[in-house]
Write an enzyme that holds these catalytic residues in place. Structure first.
Site, PDB file in Angstrom:
ATOM      1  N   LYS A 179      26.399  13.711  14.004  1.00  0.00           N
ATOM      2  CA  LYS A 179      25.483  12.707  14.608  1.00  0.00           C
ATOM      3  C   LYS A 179      25.386  11.583  13.505  1.00  0.00           C
ATOM      4  O   LYS A 179      25.206  10.370  13.868  1.00  0.00           O
ATOM      5  CB  LYS A 179      24.200  13.256  14.998  1.00  0.00           C
ATOM      6  N   SER A 229      20.257  11.910  17.510  1.00  0.00           N
ATOM      7  CA  SER A 229      19.477  13.087  17.626  1.00  0.00           C
ATOM      8  C   SER A 229      18.590  12.912  16.206  1.00  0.00           C
ATOM      9  O   SER A 229      18.719  12.401  15.278  1.00  0.00           O
ATOM     10  CB  SER A 229      20.237  14.445  17.415  1.00  0.00           C
ATOM     11  N   TYR A 286      27.105  20.097  13.268  1.00  0.00           N
ATOM     12  CA  TYR A 286      26.778  19.299  14.524  1.00  0.00           C
ATOM     13  C   TYR A 286      25.927  18.014  14.010  1.00  0.00           C
ATOM     14  O   TYR A 286      25.966  16.823  14.467  1.00  0.00           O
ATOM     15  CB  TYR A 286      25.912  20.264  15.457  1.00  0.00           C
TER      16      TYR A 286
HETATM   17  C1  UD1 Z   1      17.804  22.105  17.956  1.00  0.00           C
HETATM   18  C2  UD1 Z   1      18.861  22.014  16.966  1.00  0.00           C
HETATM   19  C3  UD1 Z   1      18.780  20.206  16.997  1.00  0.00           C
HETATM   20  C4  UD1 Z   1      19.459  19.721  18.214  1.00  0.00           C
HETATM   21  C5  UD1 Z   1      18.590  20.251  19.138  1.00  0.00           C
HETATM   22  C6  UD1 Z   1      18.948  19.976  20.583  1.00  0.00           C
HETATM   23  C7  UD1 Z   1      18.447  23.156  15.148  1.00  0.00           C
HETATM   24  C8  UD1 Z   1      18.026  23.492  13.649  1.00  0.00           C
HETATM   25  N1  UD1 Z   1      18.279  22.018  15.498  1.00  0.00           N
HETATM   26  O1  UD1 Z   1      16.699  21.632  17.659  1.00  0.00           O
HETATM   27  O2  UD1 Z   1      19.597  19.852  15.751  1.00  0.00           O
HETATM   28  O3  UD1 Z   1      19.630  18.425  18.352  1.00  0.00           O
HETATM   29  O4  UD1 Z   1      18.142  21.579  19.026  1.00  0.00           O
HETATM   30  O5  UD1 Z   1      17.865  20.320  21.639  1.00  0.00           O
HETATM   31  O6  UD1 Z   1      18.962  24.255  15.882  1.00  0.00           O
HETATM   32  N2  UD1 Z   1      12.614  28.945  18.921  1.00  0.00           N
HETATM   33  C9  UD1 Z   1      12.256  30.240  18.876  1.00  0.00           C
HETATM   34  N3  UD1 Z   1      13.079  31.014  19.871  1.00  0.00           N
HETATM   35  C10 UD1 Z   1      14.128  30.410  20.366  1.00  0.00           C
HETATM   36  C11 UD1 Z   1      14.621  29.485  20.128  1.00  0.00           C
HETATM   37  C12 UD1 Z   1      13.843  28.262  19.240  1.00  0.00           C
HETATM   38  O7  UD1 Z   1      11.331  30.469  18.527  1.00  0.00           O
HETATM   39  O8  UD1 Z   1      14.971  31.422  21.057  1.00  0.00           O
HETATM   40  C13 UD1 Z   1      12.009  27.879  18.139  1.00  0.00           C
HETATM   41  C14 UD1 Z   1      12.560  27.315  16.766  1.00  0.00           C
HETATM   42  O9  UD1 Z   1      12.391  27.805  15.629  1.00  0.00           O
HETATM   43  C15 UD1 Z   1      11.931  25.868  16.769  1.00  0.00           C
HETATM   44  C16 UD1 Z   1      11.560  25.702  18.412  1.00  0.00           C
HETATM   45  O10 UD1 Z   1      11.508  26.856  19.056  1.00  0.00           O
HETATM   46  O11 UD1 Z   1      10.471  25.939  16.123  1.00  0.00           O
HETATM   47  C17 UD1 Z   1      12.517  24.491  18.888  1.00  0.00           C
HETATM   48  O12 UD1 Z   1      13.852  25.223  18.743  1.00  0.00           O
HETATM   49  P1  UD1 Z   1      15.036  24.532  19.753  1.00  0.00           P
HETATM   50  O13 UD1 Z   1      14.848  24.493  21.189  1.00  0.00           O
HETATM   51  O14 UD1 Z   1      16.341  25.378  19.223  1.00  0.00           O
HETATM   52  O15 UD1 Z   1      15.296  23.232  19.171  1.00  0.00           O
HETATM   53  P2  UD1 Z   1      15.231  22.515  17.730  1.00  0.00           P
HETATM   54  O16 UD1 Z   1      15.698  23.565  16.730  1.00  0.00           O
HETATM   55  O17 UD1 Z   1      14.284  21.717  17.295  1.00  0.00           O
END
Ligand code: UD1
Length: 375
Positions: A168, A139, A164
């Site tokens: 990795k 990842s 997690y």
């Molecule tokens: C997350 C994990 C990463 C993992 C990946 C799997 C973290 C810090 N990282 O990545 O280790 O490999 O998922 O797909 O959790 N967001 C919102 N609202 C939500 C959910 C997310 O605004 O309900 C935003 C987050 O702040 C971020 C973006 O959407 O900016 C993407 O978030 P997410 O889909 O959770 O992925 P990552 O955090 O990039």
């Protein structure tokens, strides 16, 4: 014991897919089967559903000879021995593992035990059966807060903010050391950015248990009316619209990336110039197969913000989706997207699908299966 050669026809090559009933695993099985590989899935179904395997059979039209399923946990050496004894496994694509970031913080022991000990067990059993070809599902989380963007494979790794992500990173190290100790290993670490989307049939897709943690599965639940609105975690980042920017990649592009990696490991495509370890990694053996440890980023190279995603999903499902701006989520970074030149140059792989298509396919899956495989 020497390693199995991958320099042969797809039809004569058997691939063990651990975690093959899961989100990325199931899509990779479809792509492998469509490219003529024989597939053996080992999955304990702890976070997946055997219905995914039925759907894979529907999509690909294959029979039980081409797709064999074992309900097995990679920690169970006896069960894994059986899988290897009963099938002429040539290569492994290793997806099996716990993957919920928040849960890993409260259950570190379970995460380290399952992901790391499971991988060690798998590798030990594989080695005992002379199988040293392995693709690991890593990842972009291993880059932590990246030193530069777009992120190349040479970007230094940084501590992940959760167990997690640490697993990795640690498994990458284990696999690298495995090759250093025995140069017959042929290992590729694929660092995914943010996988979303679903197979175009809408038959398989991401099916998280409980309330999703990741943006797109959460947004999809809002779109089907199961959740009231999307929580936007922070609009004060140093990004064009203030929300977090990520490199979303269609899961079918990712799946194709695995198959092209397997072909490359058997000697296809590459120029042999990749030298992640500063060794002869990437150079095919006399029989055409490679050996080494290589790292490839799999992303699109394009960043999209949280609001971009919510709007694109709204267009896909035909209505504006409600959202609320909230404080930042702990551990999140502002911007994260990949440089994928190495995968393009070495594997000949380039992502094909854009955010619009990713959201359309996620929506098709979610609307046809509002309760996932339980629908
Ligand atoms: C997350 C994990 C990463 C993992 C990946 C799997 C973290 C810090 N990282 O990545 O280790 O490999 O998922 O797909 O959790 N967001 C919102 N609202 C939500 C959910 C997310 O605004 O309900 C935003 C987050 O702040 C971020 C973006 O959407 O900016 C993407 O978030 P997410 O889909 O959770 O992925 P990552 O955090 O990039």
């Amino acid at each position: 014991m020497s390693n199995r050669s991958l320099a042969k026809n797809h039809a004569d090559t058997t691939v063990l897919v651990t975690g093959g009933a899961g989100f990325i695993g199931s899509h990779t099985c479809v792509e492998l089967l469509e490219q003529g590989y024989r597939v053996v899935v080992a999955d304990d179904l702890s976070n997946s559903n055997s219905e995914a395997l039925n759907r894979i059979r529907v999509i690909t039209g294959v029979n039980d000879d081409q797709l064999t399923f074992y309900k097995a946990n990679i920690l169970d050496a006896q069960a894994m021995n059986r899988v290897f004894d009963e099938n002429p496994i040539d290569a492994i694509i290793h997806f099996a593992g716990f993957k919920a970031v928040g849960e890993s913080v409260v259950k570190p022991l379970e995460y380290y035990w399952n992901n790391i000990t499971g991988t060690l067990t798998l590798c030990k059993v594989a080695r005992e059966h002379g199988v040293k070809n392995l693709i690991f599902s890593s990842s972009a989380t291993v880059y932590g807060d990246p030193e530069f963007i777009p992120i190349t494979e040479d970007c230094p790794k940084h501590n992940a903010t959760n167990p997690y992500g640490q697993t990795k990173s640690m498994i990458e190290q284990v696999l690298t050391d495995l090759y250093v100790g025995d140069t017959e290993w042929n290992i590729v670490l694929l660092r995914y950015f943010n996988p979303i989307g679903a197979h175009e049939s809408g038959l398989i897709g991401e099916d998280p248990k409980g309330i999703p943690n990741n943006l797109v599965p959460y947004t999809a639940r809002v779109a089907v009316g199961q959740l009231p609105y999307v929580h936007v975690y922070g609009a004060d980042y140093d990004t064009p619209d203030g929300t977090g920017v990520r490199d979303y990649i269609h899961v079918m592009d990712l799946a194709r990336g695995h198959v092209m990696t397997l072909d490359w490991m058997g000697g296809a495509c590459g120029t042999g110039v990749a030298t992640t370890l500063g060794t002869i990694a990437g150079i095919p053996d006399a029989d055409g197969s490679r050996h080494g440890v290589e790292i490839f980023n799999l992303g699109t190279g394009t960043g999209s913000s949280v609001l971009d995603v919510i709007h694109a999903f709204g267009t896909a499902c035909g209505r504006e989706l409600p959202y609320r701006i909230e404080p930042r989520r702990a551990g999140d970074i502002a911007t994260n997207y990949a440089a994928c030149d190495k995968a393009r140059d070495e594997l000949g792989w380039v992502a094909r699908y854009d955010l619009k298509r990713m959201c359309e396919d996620s929506w098709r899956w979610q609307s046809k299966n509002p309760d996932g495989y339980r629908s």
